[in-house]
Design a protein around this motif. Structure first.
Motif, PDB file in Angstrom:
ATOM      1  N   ILE A 210       5.758   3.509 -17.314  1.00  0.00           N
ATOM      2  CA  ILE A 210       6.541   2.533 -17.590  1.00  0.00           C
ATOM      3  C   ILE A 210       7.991   3.289 -17.646  1.00  0.00           C
ATOM      4  O   ILE A 210       9.004   2.771 -16.870  1.00  0.00           O
ATOM      5  CB  ILE A 210       6.432   1.971 -18.780  1.00  0.00           C
ATOM      6  N   ASP A 211       8.154   4.503 -18.045  1.00  0.00           N
ATOM      7  CA  ASP A 211       9.623   5.042 -17.839  1.00  0.00           C
ATOM      8  C   ASP A 211      10.054   5.328 -16.551  1.00  0.00           C
ATOM      9  O   ASP A 211      11.225   5.008 -16.146  1.00  0.00           O
ATOM     10  CB  ASP A 211       9.427   6.435 -18.761  1.00  0.00           C
ATOM     11  N   ARG A 212       8.874   5.754 -15.717  1.00  0.00           N
ATOM     12  CA  ARG A 212       9.267   6.060 -14.359  1.00  0.00           C
ATOM     13  C   ARG A 212       9.635   4.636 -13.569  1.00  0.00           C
ATOM     14  O   ARG A 212      10.645   4.813 -12.806  1.00  0.00           O
ATOM     15  CB  ARG A 212       7.790   6.557 -13.688  1.00  0.00           C
ATOM     16  N   ILE A 213       9.121   3.527 -13.992  1.00  0.00           N
ATOM     17  CA  ILE A 213       9.323   2.346 -13.184  1.00  0.00           C
ATOM     18  C   ILE A 213      10.910   2.035 -13.546  1.00  0.00           C
ATOM     19  O   ILE A 213      11.500   1.529 -12.853  1.00  0.00           O
ATOM     20  CB  ILE A 213       8.288   1.382 -13.842  1.00  0.00           C
TER      21      ILE A 213
ATOM     22  N   ALA B  58       0.896  -1.296  -0.079  1.00  0.00           N
ATOM     23  CA  ALA B  58       0.011  -0.113  -0.006  1.00  0.00           C
ATOM     24  C   ALA B  58       0.943   1.148   0.016  1.00  0.00           C
ATOM     25  O   ALA B  58       0.525   2.288   0.516  1.00  0.00           O
ATOM     26  CB  ALA B  58      -1.253   0.096   1.138  1.00  0.00           C
ATOM     27  N   ILE B  59       2.122   1.066  -0.732  1.00  0.00           N
ATOM     28  CA  ILE B  59       2.607   2.321  -0.846  1.00  0.00           C
ATOM     29  C   ILE B  59       1.838   3.283  -1.832  1.00  0.00           C
ATOM     30  O   ILE B  59       1.354   2.771  -2.809  1.00  0.00           O
ATOM     31  CB  ILE B  59       4.089   2.099  -1.606  1.00  0.00           C
TER      32      ILE B  59
ATOM     33  N   TYR C 179       3.523   3.463  -7.845  1.00  0.00           N
ATOM     34  CA  TYR C 179       3.105   4.294  -6.786  1.00  0.00           C
ATOM     35  C   TYR C 179       4.637   4.556  -6.029  1.00  0.00           C
ATOM     36  O   TYR C 179       4.895   5.910  -5.780  1.00  0.00           O
ATOM     37  CB  TYR C 179       2.266   3.718  -5.690  1.00  0.00           C
ATOM     38  N   ALA C 180       5.539   3.571  -6.015  1.00  0.00           N
ATOM     39  CA  ALA C 180       6.772   3.657  -5.295  1.00  0.00           C
ATOM     40  C   ALA C 180       7.710   4.746  -5.743  1.00  0.00           C
ATOM     41  O   ALA C 180       8.377   5.374  -5.094  1.00  0.00           O
ATOM     42  CB  ALA C 180       7.477   2.410  -5.125  1.00  0.00           C
ATOM     43  N   SER C 181       7.471   4.930  -7.241  1.00  0.00           N
ATOM     44  CA  SER C 181       8.425   5.678  -7.888  1.00  0.00           C
ATOM     45  C   SER C 181       8.015   7.194  -7.641  1.00  0.00           C
ATOM     46  O   SER C 181       8.728   7.956  -8.169  1.00  0.00           O
ATOM     47  CB  SER C 181       8.337   5.355  -9.524  1.00  0.00           C
ATOM     48  N   TYR C 182       6.859   7.324  -7.011  1.00  0.00           N
ATOM     49  CA  TYR C 182       6.462   8.864  -6.810  1.00  0.00           C
ATOM     50  C   TYR C 182       7.089   9.133  -5.380  1.00  0.00           C
ATOM     51  O   TYR C 182       6.533  10.266  -5.000  1.00  0.00           O
ATOM     52  CB  TYR C 182       4.991   9.054  -6.816  1.00  0.00           C
TER      53      TYR C 182
END
Length: 238
Positions: A208-211, A123-124, A159-162
């Motif tokens: 996808i780029d953020r991941i 739940a990040i 979400y974690a990438s934010y």
């Protein structure tokens, strides 16, 4: 033995554990998706039934390519249960019926199949549906212990990438005795990203780029991991 991946929506499991499912390569691995979909990246005027239908087709295409099983329960997602925003605070009183149904559905699947592991979102990002599924774990601890099924939390992507991953991990560590672990998916990562492109109704290429940037920043350019946390026990903080 196979794994059961609990996925709030029709993309969460592949976003977060698509590489693990490829590398594990067990035809009895199963994704159980809980909620339908009320938002789309392709047409804001579509009704939720049409959105869900398109997203389900995308998901089943990916599941077939990976070679695992899929169960879709189709409970109403947060925006269809009266929440105004996806990251609104979870209300256990308003969602009690759906919550109890999900607990019973997961127990039924575990009773009727043989799994060594079950994965839940950490739940990040605080998506209300992800938070509900996180809370479900607390009612399944004894049940899974009796069946000798290992419980793990996975890192919610994108979400974690934010941001916010470290804070959420600390929160989870107050509820559960967790041990960090990683699945190296370097050789599967590009294929996973190609699978993510199939989710045209839900994912934008920017996601996808953020991941890609996030995982390469986390572990370096030459190694890609999917992070999980094994539950060693449970203790409630007062």
């Amino acid at each position: 033995m196979a794994s059961l991946i609990v996925s709030p929506h029709l993309d969460d499991a592949i976003l977060s554990l698509g590489g693990y499912l490829q590398s594990n390569n067990d035809e009895n691995n199963t994704i159980i998706t809980l909620f339908n979909t009320a938002w789309t990246a392709i047409d804001e005027n579509m009704d939720y039934a049409s959105i869900t239908s398109i997203n389900l087709k995308e998901e089943l295409t990916v599941v077939k390519k990976i070679g695992c099983k899929h169960i879709f329960l189709g409970y109403d997602e947060a925006l269809l249960r009266g929440y105004k925003q996806w990251n609104e605070a979870y209300s256990s009183s308003n969602d009690q019926k759906v919550f109890n149904n999900i607990v019973n559905e997961i127990k039924s699947v575990l009773n009727n199949n043989k799994y060594s592991e079950i994965f839940f979102p950490m739940a990040i990002g605080e998506h209300v549906d992800h938070v509900m599924v996180y809370e479900v774990v607390k009612l399944l601890l004894d049940f899974c212990a009796e069946k000798d099924i290992q419980i793990l939390f996975y890192e919610d992507l994108p979400y974690a990438s934010y941001g916010g991953a470290s804070e959420r991990i600390q929160k989870v560590a107050k509820d559960f005795d967790i041990i960090p672990h990683s699945f190296e998916i370097t050789e599967y990562f590009e294929e996973k990203c190609n699978y993510l492109k199939i989710y045209r109704s839900q994912l934008m290429l920017q996601d996808i780029d953020r991941i890609k940037r996030y995982v390469k920043h986390m572990d370096g350019d030459n190694i890609v991991n999917e992070r999980v946390w094994r539950v060693n026990g449970w203790h409630k903080r007062g």
